[in-house]
Design a protein around this motif. Structure first.
Motif, PDB file in Angstrom:
ATOM      1  N   ILE A 289       4.404  45.990  11.058  1.00 48.01           N
ATOM      2  CA  ILE A 289       3.362  46.647  11.848  1.00 48.01           C
ATOM      3  C   ILE A 289       2.023  46.589  11.124  1.00 48.01           C
ATOM      4  N   ARG A 290       2.050  46.639   9.805  1.00 50.90           N
ATOM      5  CA  ARG A 290       0.820  46.545   8.998  1.00 50.90           C
ATOM      6  C   ARG A 290       0.194  45.169   9.147  1.00 50.90           C
ATOM      7  N   VAL A 291       1.013  44.122   9.159  1.00 56.29           N
ATOM      8  CA  VAL A 291       0.511  42.753   9.335  1.00 56.29           C
ATOM      9  C   VAL A 291      -0.126  42.617  10.715  1.00 56.29           C
ATOM     10  N   GLU A 292       0.531  43.162  11.722  1.00 56.75           N
ATOM     11  CA  GLU A 292      -0.027  43.100  13.080  1.00 56.75           C
ATOM     12  C   GLU A 292      -1.348  43.848  13.160  1.00 56.75           C
ATOM     13  N   ARG A 293      -1.460  44.966  12.462  1.00 55.62           N
ATOM     14  CA  ARG A 293      -2.707  45.736  12.447  1.00 55.62           C
ATOM     15  C   ARG A 293      -3.810  44.945  11.737  1.00 55.62           C
TER      16      ARG A 293
ATOM     17  N   GLU B  58      -4.101  41.796  11.629  1.00 59.30           N
ATOM     18  CA  GLU B  58      -4.516  40.740  12.557  1.00 59.30           C
ATOM     19  C   GLU B  58      -5.382  41.317  13.665  1.00 59.30           C
ATOM     20  N   ARG B  59      -5.014  42.443  14.212  1.00 63.13           N
ATOM     21  CA  ARG B  59      -5.798  43.090  15.280  1.00 63.13           C
ATOM     22  C   ARG B  59      -7.203  43.434  14.808  1.00 63.13           C
ATOM     23  N   GLU B  60      -7.315  43.847  13.544  1.00 64.32           N
ATOM     24  CA  GLU B  60      -8.603  44.242  12.980  1.00 64.32           C
ATOM     25  C   GLU B  60      -9.360  43.057  12.387  1.00 64.32           C
ATOM     26  N   SER B  61      -8.837  41.849  12.582  1.00 65.60           N
ATOM     27  CA  SER B  61      -9.452  40.598  12.104  1.00 65.60           C
ATOM     28  C   SER B  61      -9.612  40.552  10.583  1.00 65.60           C
ATOM     29  N   LEU B  62      -8.738  41.247   9.876  1.00 66.68           N
ATOM     30  CA  LEU B  62      -8.740  41.161   8.423  1.00 66.68           C
ATOM     31  C   LEU B  62      -7.857  40.018   7.945  1.00 66.68           C
ATOM     32  N   LEU B  63      -6.928  39.625   8.774  1.00 72.10           N
ATOM     33  CA  LEU B  63      -6.058  38.480   8.538  1.00 72.10           C
ATOM     34  C   LEU B  63      -5.996  37.727   9.861  1.00 72.10           C
ATOM     35  N   VAL B  64      -6.582  36.547   9.901  1.00 68.16           N
ATOM     36  CA  VAL B  64      -6.767  35.825  11.162  1.00 68.16           C
ATOM     37  C   VAL B  64      -5.565  34.935  11.460  1.00 68.16           C
TER      38      VAL B  64
END
Length: 57
Positions: A15-19, A21-27
């Motif tokens: 869930i942290r990875v998905e977050r 990505e959602r916040e554009s910190l990991l594209v």
């Protein structure tokens, strides 16, 4: 890399990875058949290095 692979590599929950990505910190580079993000391994490695320099993930 899939969400679960990235989570294992970073030592965090999926869930942290998905977050991230959602916040554009990991594209994400692409989406899988289920619509979940797929990441480039070099991007994940660079993110981990930066996060460690800033004090942790």
């Amino acid at each position: 890399m899939s969400v679960s692979e990235v989570a294992d590599y970073l030592g965090v929950a999926e869930i942290r990875v998905e977050r991230l990505e959602r916040e554009s910190l990991l594209v994400a580079r692409d989406k899988d058949g289920e619509g979940r993000p797929l990441f480039d391994s070099d991007d994940v490695r660079r993110y981990k290095e930066l996060a460690e320099r800033l004090g942790g993930i």
